[in-house]
Design a protein around this motif. Structure first.
Motif, mmCIF file in Angstrom:
data_model
loop_
_atom_site.group_PDB
_atom_site.id
_atom_site.type_symbol
_atom_site.label_atom_id
_atom_site.label_comp_id
_atom_site.label_asym_id
_atom_site.label_seq_id
_atom_site.Cartn_x
_atom_site.Cartn_y
_atom_site.Cartn_z
ATOM 1 N N VAL A 169 48.756 25.636 32.337
ATOM 2 C CA VAL A 169 49.557 26.402 33.342
ATOM 3 C C VAL A 169 51.195 26.687 32.857
ATOM 4 O O VAL A 169 51.634 27.637 32.644
ATOM 5 C CB VAL A 169 49.627 25.786 34.456
ATOM 6 N N TYR A 214 39.162 25.790 30.011
ATOM 7 C CA TYR A 214 38.731 26.179 31.333
ATOM 8 C C TYR A 214 37.672 27.295 31.535
ATOM 9 O O TYR A 214 36.735 27.112 32.344
ATOM 10 C CB TYR A 214 40.244 26.632 31.879
ATOM 11 N N SER A 273 49.159 26.147 46.197
ATOM 12 C CA SER A 273 49.137 27.614 46.269
ATOM 13 C C SER A 273 48.248 28.067 47.301
ATOM 14 O O SER A 273 48.674 29.386 47.734
ATOM 15 C CB SER A 273 48.377 28.227 44.953
ATOM 16 N N HIS A 284 57.215 34.290 33.041
ATOM 17 C CA HIS A 284 56.758 34.767 31.937
ATOM 18 C C HIS A 284 57.974 34.997 30.766
ATOM 19 O O HIS A 284 58.800 35.386 31.168
ATOM 20 C CB HIS A 284 56.108 36.123 31.914
ATOM 21 N N ILE A 321 51.686 39.220 44.945
ATOM 22 C CA ILE A 321 51.077 38.237 43.875
ATOM 23 C C ILE A 321 50.051 37.489 44.292
ATOM 24 O O ILE A 321 50.426 36.600 45.400
ATOM 25 C CB ILE A 321 52.034 37.417 43.367
ATOM 26 N N SER A 373 47.612 37.345 40.034
ATOM 27 C CA SER A 373 48.477 37.739 39.060
ATOM 28 C C SER A 373 47.405 38.500 38.162
ATOM 29 O O SER A 373 46.360 38.911 38.689
ATOM 30 C CB SER A 373 49.215 36.871 38.388
ATOM 31 N N ALA A 417 46.823 35.282 33.817
ATOM 32 C CA ALA A 417 46.121 35.388 35.211
ATOM 33 C C ALA A 417 45.627 34.320 35.752
ATOM 34 O O ALA A 417 44.925 33.371 34.698
ATOM 35 C CB ALA A 417 45.326 36.661 35.469
ATOM 36 N N GLY A 473 41.423 30.411 38.127
ATOM 37 C CA GLY A 473 40.791 29.488 39.598
ATOM 38 C C GLY A 473 40.210 30.558 40.446
ATOM 39 O O GLY A 473 40.272 30.088 41.537
ATOM 40 N N GLY A 504 39.487 28.900 43.787
ATOM 41 C CA GLY A 504 40.697 29.446 44.755
ATOM 42 C C GLY A 504 40.162 30.191 45.949
ATOM 43 O O GLY A 504 40.383 29.869 47.299
ATOM 44 N N SER A 541 40.228 28.724 49.886
ATOM 45 C CA SER A 541 40.817 29.329 50.904
ATOM 46 C C SER A 541 39.945 29.795 52.159
ATOM 47 O O SER A 541 40.560 29.659 53.263
ATOM 48 C CB SER A 541 41.509 30.676 50.489
HETATM 49 C C1 HEM Z 1 43.994 30.924 46.119
HETATM 50 C C2 HEM Z 1 44.181 29.944 45.476
HETATM 51 C C3 HEM Z 1 45.099 30.422 44.192
HETATM 52 C C4 HEM Z 1 45.908 31.229 43.859
HETATM 53 C C5 HEM Z 1 46.641 32.350 44.910
HETATM 54 C C6 HEM Z 1 46.335 31.020 42.710
HETATM 55 C C7 HEM Z 1 47.575 31.955 41.831
HETATM 56 C C8 HEM Z 1 47.722 31.704 40.756
HETATM 57 C C9 HEM Z 1 49.063 32.538 40.166
HETATM 58 C C10 HEM Z 1 49.692 33.407 40.862
HETATM 59 C C11 HEM Z 1 49.146 32.104 38.713
HETATM 60 C C12 HEM Z 1 50.240 32.493 37.762
HETATM 61 C C13 HEM Z 1 49.738 33.753 37.074
HETATM 62 C C14 HEM Z 1 50.978 34.472 36.180
HETATM 63 O O1 HEM Z 1 51.430 33.431 35.502
HETATM 64 O O2 HEM Z 1 51.150 35.332 36.076
HETATM 65 C C15 HEM Z 1 48.161 31.140 38.317
HETATM 66 C C16 HEM Z 1 48.027 30.508 37.500
HETATM 67 C C17 HEM Z 1 46.886 29.399 37.087
HETATM 68 N N1 HEM Z 1 46.082 29.192 37.957
HETATM 69 FE FE1 HEM Z 1 45.805 29.487 40.041
HETATM 70 N N2 HEM Z 1 45.761 30.159 41.980
HETATM 71 C C18 HEM Z 1 44.844 29.596 42.977
HETATM 72 C C19 HEM Z 1 43.941 28.647 42.571
HETATM 73 C C20 HEM Z 1 43.543 27.799 41.586
HETATM 74 C C21 HEM Z 1 42.791 26.762 41.541
HETATM 75 C C22 HEM Z 1 41.889 26.471 42.503
HETATM 76 C C23 HEM Z 1 42.826 26.542 40.059
HETATM 77 C C24 HEM Z 1 42.039 25.382 39.320
HETATM 78 C C25 HEM Z 1 42.527 24.383 39.334
HETATM 79 C C26 HEM Z 1 43.916 27.398 39.468
HETATM 80 C C27 HEM Z 1 44.159 27.526 38.114
HETATM 81 C C28 HEM Z 1 45.406 28.044 37.410
HETATM 82 C C29 HEM Z 1 45.901 27.995 36.024
HETATM 83 C C30 HEM Z 1 45.268 27.045 34.962
HETATM 84 C C31 HEM Z 1 46.828 28.843 35.984
HETATM 85 C C32 HEM Z 1 47.623 29.110 34.706
HETATM 86 C C33 HEM Z 1 47.046 30.100 33.763
HETATM 87 C C34 HEM Z 1 47.799 30.242 32.342
HETATM 88 O O3 HEM Z 1 49.155 29.988 32.421
HETATM 89 O O4 HEM Z 1 47.255 30.667 31.476
HETATM 90 N N3 HEM Z 1 44.431 28.016 40.261
HETATM 91 N N4 HEM Z 1 47.488 30.837 39.626
#
Ligand code: HEM
Length: 532
Positions: A131, A146, A330, A397, A459, A462, A467, A470, A474, A478
């Protein structure tokens, strides 16, 4: 006399260094300005004039919290994009969907990196997780893992039983509190939501709900409370405008105390996670584990083509922290807000329970397979993300090259912050932006609601290379969190209050007080018996 001379010469040396530094930077700025002019490059986005060396850091320190100050300036100069200079870094805040799309759709590759910060370095054990890591081989390696191993549809199905187990515990934890009186009871909704969310993570990663002895009623023990508190501490500090992230020579002073807090928080994660991870690696080496039972086993068993382990022990530890922080942060804060708004508007609660009763009935609890049909519940969840995101900005970013976006010059190294609140509450995009109105997501063309928002009007997950991967987990978590709480119980304002207080904690996006509401079981006793 010699002491006097010594102190004079030290002061002189400091002044000399400072003036040399200032004039070098001034020279670079002037040179850079004339280079830009001579090359006909457009201007930077508008923003407050920076001081030499420190940029707008003095204003940042004076006007807390930073996002309020930034929003105030953007309102004053009536702009949807602004540039704040923090040290030598240009921080670009974006509050319009068109510009957001320009960054993440048209120029996705140029803006796919992340900044190096003190807190992200600690929390990712030196950028070993995905992340927060800048783009590079490590990020690619983990993102591939992943998408091909941990978050595939097959893996998601494999983990269903564990998620179901925790969704049942979530209902029975609330039920146990209601059963203390025949007329239901006042329940702390925040605790129930957070406990459910982190239980799912602990279950799918470590195959356990508790680090300690736990509680008989299914609630969190003191170890779990400490774990959740730590998650929120880390989250608050990940991208918290720590001065030394912009002026690295200030790091030794830790003037905001951030480094101390983050270090301590990491110590707590390590205390709970590391013994489990180390023991599991040992068991695997000794051949005590054959079939993987959870994601930790999967990560330990992954191999490269040459037979070597794909992940080192440090890398595995880093992924476990990330998973905990990501899910719990989140969603749970936004969902708590959703329940609060709905209790204050009983017609909304009614609409939600009507949908659940129509789709699921009262003889069984909501299952993940019901999610595609629970559109009103999904709309409520999405609306809570629009109005009440947990953080003011999306993850930053970083510009990997000089780029022109929206007619502005965005220098290499700039940090782009898409305003979660700025976009979600933008009056040019949303009618009645401050009103909780899930109906806004239904239109004539479609009654199908998805959490994704590729047009970036707000957002959610994303878009582009960074993006959220998850999406399945997610969405499942939710809808189950909100759906089950509404299906299982009738909610109302506690007798001591007239309405649920919808004020925000000062300088934070949480509710000012944890949501306490009156809950009464609304299903036949036999339906709950199935989870006993
Ligand atoms: C409904 C729940 C969730 C929301 C609203 C959410 C939202 C987001 C957002 C807004 C980003 C940033 C995207 C960007 O940088 O433009 C993100 C990144 C990320 N999310 Fe989620 N997320 C959720 C659940 C999860 C879950 C359950 C996981 C898994 C464990 C997860 C894994 C990740 C990872 C690994 C990234 C980073 C991707 C990268 O930097 O390459 N997310 N998420």
């Amino acid at each position: 006399m010699s002491l006097l001379f010594k102190s004079f010469s030290t002061t002189f040396a400091v002044l000399l260094t400072f003036s040399l530094l200032a004039s070098t930077i001034l020279f670079i700025i002037i040179k850079w300005g004339s280079f830009r002019k001579s090359n006909n490059l457009p201007k930077l986005p508008p923003g407050p004039s920076p001081w030499p060396i420190v940029g707008n850091i003095p204003e940042l320190l004076k006007n807390k919290p930073p996002f309020h100050w930034m929003a105030g300036i953007m309102k004053k100069i009536d702009t949807a994009i602004a540039c704040f200079s923090l040290g030598s870094v240009h921080v670009i805040v974006v509050n319009s969907p068109e510009l957001a799309r320009d960054f993440l759709h048209n120029h996705d590759t140029e803006f796919a990196s992340r900044p190096f910060t003190m807190a992200t370095e600690y929390s990712s054990r030196g950028f070993l997780s995905m992340v927060v890591s800048p783009t590079g081989p490590q990020w690619k390696k983990i993102r591939k893992m992943y998408t091909t191993e941990l978050m595939t549809p097959t893996r998601h199905r494999w983990l269903l039983e564990k998620r179901d187990h925790e969704a049942d515990n979530y209902v029975s934890f609330i039920l146990n509190q209601c059963n203390s009186s025949s007329d239901g009871s006042v329940v702390n909704v925040r605790t129930a939501l957070r406990h459910y969310a982190i239980n799912v993570v602990r279950k799918i990663v470590f195959n356990r709900r508790y680090f300690g002895k736990g509680r008989k009623d299914g609630g969190p023990g003191e170890e779990e409370e400490e774990h959740v508190k730590t998650i929120f501490t880390v989250l608050r500090h990940l991208y918290a405008f720590c001065i030394s992230d912009f002026l690295p020579w200030m790091r030794v002073f830790d003037i905001q105390g951030h480094e101390k807090i983050v270090k301590e928080a990491m110590g707590i994660f390590n205390k709970y996670h590391d013994p489990i991870i180390e023991e599991r690696i040992k068991q695997r080496k000794n051949g005590d584990i054959q079939e993987p039972e959870d994601l930790l086993d999967v990560m330990i068993s992954l191999k490269e083509a040459n037979g070597k382990s794909l992940l080192s022990e440090e890398e595995i530890k880093a992924q476990c922290i990330v998973r905990a922080v990501l899910w719990v942060d989140s969603r749970t804060t936004s969902l708590e807000w959703a329940v609060a708004h709905m209790i204050n508007k009983p017609e909304m609660l009614q609409k939600a329970t009507d949908e659940i009763d129509r789709v699921v009935g009262k003889q069984r609890l909501i299952q993940e397979s019901d999610i595609p049909q629970l559109n009103y519940i999904k709309a409520c969840g999405k609306e809570s993300l629009r109005l009440h995101p947990i953080t003011p900005f999306n993850l930053p970013h970083v510009a990997m090259s000089n780029t022109i976006v929206g007619g502005y010059f965005i220098p290499k190294g700039s940090q782009i912050l898409l305003g979660r609140r700025g976009l979600g509450r933008n009056p040019k995009v949303w009618e009645d932006p401050l009103v909780f109105k899930p109906e806004r997501f239904f239109n004539d063309k479609s009654c199908k609601i998805e959490l994704m928002e590729p047009e970036l009007r707000l957002i959610t997950l994303s878009s582009g290379k960074r993006a959220c991967p998850g999406i399945a987990l997610g969405t499942a978590l939710s809808v189950m969190a909100l759906g089950r709480i509404l299906q299982g119980f009738s909610w109302s304002v506690p007798a001591t209050d007239k309405m649920i207080d919808l004020s925000e904690l000062q300088n934070e996006f949480e509710m000012s007080k944890p949501l306490h509401a009156h809950a009464k079981p609304r299903l036949p006793a036999a339906t709950y018996d199935a989870i006993a």
